[in-house]
Structures are given as C-alpha cells and as structure tokens.
Write an enzyme that holds these catalytic residues in place. Sequence first.
Site, PDB file in Angstrom:
ATOM      1  CB  CYS B  34       6.271  -6.850  -7.564  1.00  0.00           C
ATOM      2  SG  CYS B  34       6.570  -5.697  -6.230  1.00  0.00           S
ATOM      3  CB  CYS B 103      -0.614  -0.489  -3.234  1.00  0.00           C
ATOM      4  SG  CYS B 103      -0.369  -0.700  -4.982  1.00  0.00           S
TER       5      CYS B 103
END
Lengths: 393, 191
Positions: B34, B103
């Site tokens: 990812c 994130c």
Amino acid sequence: MRRVYLDRIAATPLHPQVLEAMLPYLKDNFGNPQSLHSVGQEALKAVEEARGQVAQLINCEPQEVLFTSSGSESNNFALRGLALAHQKRGTHIVLSAVEHQSVLHSAKSLEKLGFKVSSVPVDKWGLVNPEDVQRAFSDETILVSVMLANNEVGTIEPVGEVADICRSRDVLFHTDAVAAAGNVPVDVKELGVDALSLAGNQFYGPQGSAALFVKKGTRILPFIDGGIQERGRRAGTENVSGIVGLGKASEIARKEMEKRNEQVKPLRDRLMRLLPQEVEHVFLTGHPEKRLPNHASFCIEFIEGEAMLLNLDMQGISASSGSACTSRALKASHVLLAMGIDHALAQGSLVFSLIEETTSKDIDYLLEVFPPIIEKLRKMSPLYTQYLEEKGK
Amino acid sequence: MIYSEKVMEHFQNPRNVGVIQDADGVGQVGNPVCGDMMSFYIKVKDNRIENVKFQTFGCGAAIAVSSMVSEMAMGKTIEEALKITNKSVAKELGGLPQNKLHCSNLGADALHKAIENYKERQKAEAEKKEAREKSVDKEKCYCPYCEGPLEGLEDYCTKCGIELEECPGCGEPVKKGDEKCPHCGATKVRV
C-alpha cells in the site's frame, strides 16, 4: 541553489525558436482558421504549415496528421475512434501490459461497450514479445496498440515487428509514440503503423499541442462532434499558437535530433552506470540498451519514491517516480509490476530523463547529493533495518 | 509544494527516528504494497511514555505524520496518548492533501498498536507472576543439578551449592548462567 531539471518525460522547456514562432498567434494573428476573411486565412496557412512540419517529422502526408490537445487525447482518439469505426468486423482489442493509462483506460471504456481486451505480458526489461501478440489474436481481433517507447522505463518496443504481424492479419495497429516522437527517429512508413500518437511537450514544443497520425484511407470515428475542423474528425476551433509551436518543434527536432542524442546519451550512460555503483541496492529498470537515449530509470530498494523526490527537489533536482505515493491513484506503477518487480521495490521507483541543456556537471551534482539522501531515508526505513538484521544473522 | 510548511519541516527534520531495542511496546502497521509502513517503539515508566521512536517506509506525508505522532506522544500518559487521533495529527501538521489523509491514519494506528502491545505484555507479565507464585506455593522444587529438594526461593542449592536463578519462562529454579531452562525448554531471557 543549483537547478537540475531531469524530468523531460513530464515536460521539456519551450525552445526559444518555438516561442518566437508562436508569439504572433498569441498577439496580432488571432484569426480563426475557419474564417473566410484574410485574418482567418492567415491562421489557416499557419496551421497547414505546421501540419506539414509534423508530417515531415514522422514521414507521412500532411493530411494524415490530426491535431489534438494532448498525448492522452491522441491515444483516446485512436483507441475509441478506430475500435468503434471497425466494430462490425470484430470486437477484440490487444494491448501490451505496459501501455500508458490513457490507452488502458480507453480500453476499459470500450470493455463497457462490449469489446473484449487482451493484455500481452512483457519480460523483465519491459519488452513485448511479438509472438505473444500473435498468440493473443482471435478471429474477432480488430485493433492492436503497443507503445513505441515506455515513459516509465524507457524501453523501446519492437513496434515494427508487431505492425508486420497485424498487417498480415488485416488488423489495425496503433502505437503510442508520445515518449519517442521527436526524441528518436520515427518513420510511420518504415514502422508500418495505421495510427500513431505524439505530443509537443516531449520535444521542446508547448503543452496542449499534440497530434494523431491516421493512415490515409483508415476509417476513424470523430472524437469531438461539431464543425469541419481536422476534416470533420475533431471539431473545435484550432489551438493555432499551440499547433504552430508543435510544427516548429517538429522541424527543429527533425534537424537536431541526432546532435541532441549524441550529446545526451553519453551523460545518460554515465548516470546509468554510476548511480548503482555509488549506492548499494539500486537497480536499473527497463532495457539496458533498447531504450530512449535520454532516459535512466531505477528502483532504489527499502525506500519510497516520493520521499526521494522531495529530498531531491530540496537540492534543486527535478525527477519523477512511479511509486504509489506519487500517483494520485495511490497504486504502484503497473509497468514495474508487469515487469515482475515486487511491490516494495516498485515503491522505490525513480526516473531521470535528461534534456538538451543537461550538462556533465549536472550529473556530477546528482551523483554527489544522491547518496546522502538515500542514506538518510534508509536510516528511517523499517525495511532496511529488517534487511540489516537478517543480513547480520 | 503539495505539503504545508509544517509537514515539510517534519519531513526534513523528523524527530525521534530509530528503534528502541528494549521497548515495552512495539506497533507496526501498513505494508509496502500500500506504499507505507510504520513501526513505533515505546518505553513506558509509571504509566507514562518516557521514550518513543519510529521508523517509516513511505512518502513525505507518512514520514511527517510519524514524526508528529512521536512528538505528540512523548511524555504523555497511556490514556492521553490513546487520545491522539488521526484528525489531531493532521491538524497539528497544518492539514494534509486529501489523498494523503490515510497516512495520518497510519501514524496514530501505529502508536495505538504499540500501546496495545505494551498492555498485552503487562497483562502476560502479571499472569505469569501469578502462576509462578501459585506454583511455588503448590509444588516442591528440586535442584536442576543434583536434584536435592529446594524451598524454591534460594539463590543456591543447599545440597550441592550451585548458584540458582528463576526461569522467567516457567518460574522453576535453573542453574545460573544456563542458556536453556531444563523444565520448560525456554531460552532464558533476562528480566
């Protein structure tokens, strides 16, 4: 700070002579080429002159050149226009696995309309095997699209051979030559292609100026419906200054291509050779020889591309990457994955594409600032720590 | 620049990068597929995070987020640290681009995972201690060397005189300095 621009696959600077050629059409010569009066006719003359210049670059007839707004549009135009115009003959399309998104996504739209699409694999260098293309054929196959040079890994595909196979099977062949045209010799007659995409911002022309070559006598559906521009195949008032710029850039590229490459290739070779020597765990991506002369691409193990790009940018160096984080879609490069590179390594993708202005000192500078950047990021990387622990055992 | 000044500042000078070898809790989230991977290490004393370190494989946002999370967690109690959320991290960083918000999720997740790991270890420790006490009460112990009877708490065997210590794995007495426990087979880990 030193500025080193190594991202020609994104955009090249505008050549001063191109800008000069364009300026009158942004100022006094504002005419619409479709107007009958002399102001319009002057613009028309400029557009047709540019058509001739682009035709000369790729060795075709001027009327075989259609102006578009971008390489992506040219690819969309070719895929959709050709597939839809020939669907009575069949509904099967063959592509390589490493095509640009503008080809892949056009094919996806066509799938929704009932077309079937086959993807041909590539080897570890990113090369398509023409025999695989042949194997993918069915009685329904009407169109094949394989790019001339790959923008991410620089590999130059055996397009001529694929075109021969297509011709023998009476199948149309399109090639996306956006990364190649204007940079390496491209001759549509020699290649034997039916359609070819190119874009001006890849060879010192302006952004928003591109073209699609369609071989005389090839049926293609209009991409924009409306007026009679581009012989009824792409309506809309012409982007005259952009087209003039594309024409001038084509003329210059044709004359200077060889000289440009003689200058840039040794620099690129040096970068390709030295970067993996300066830093451990750096791998070249794409074919070592069959590649664009201005293109050097790598995968840097244990770190992610965007973090490298930001650090390089802080040192004045512009480059690009195919990592998931740098793409809006947050997916790792389909090109690298198709070449069998694993996800973690593909995240460390880095592409340096040199321009005419690149100097030996620029490469020295890159080689000097690169190792500390990698060291800093690897110190931060859990993958590198893992690697060192396993190595220590 | 796609990032705020604060993000770039943390990206350029990330705080608390590294590994804590004898961490009390370790949390890892994400994977290279990812695009991001983070490891957080915490050292806890009196319910307070007295040290925190991280390692991150990822983009500029991922690195800045990890750095910010480590800074926010440092010195906090476990309860306070658990209140650090993805939103508060993004806010402290002066915002993140829309496609990079995931994130910030990873950063707080990694910290919380390290805390979870710390709590699990605490619990396991407590259970072990309890079990050990029980076993000491219930069963008779023998010297692993001469098999003489022991009370179970001696530092040396009264019969043969070898020095003894408690196996941290099963609580049985073992010869001091032995690598392996003869009772449970565990490689000895010093407590």
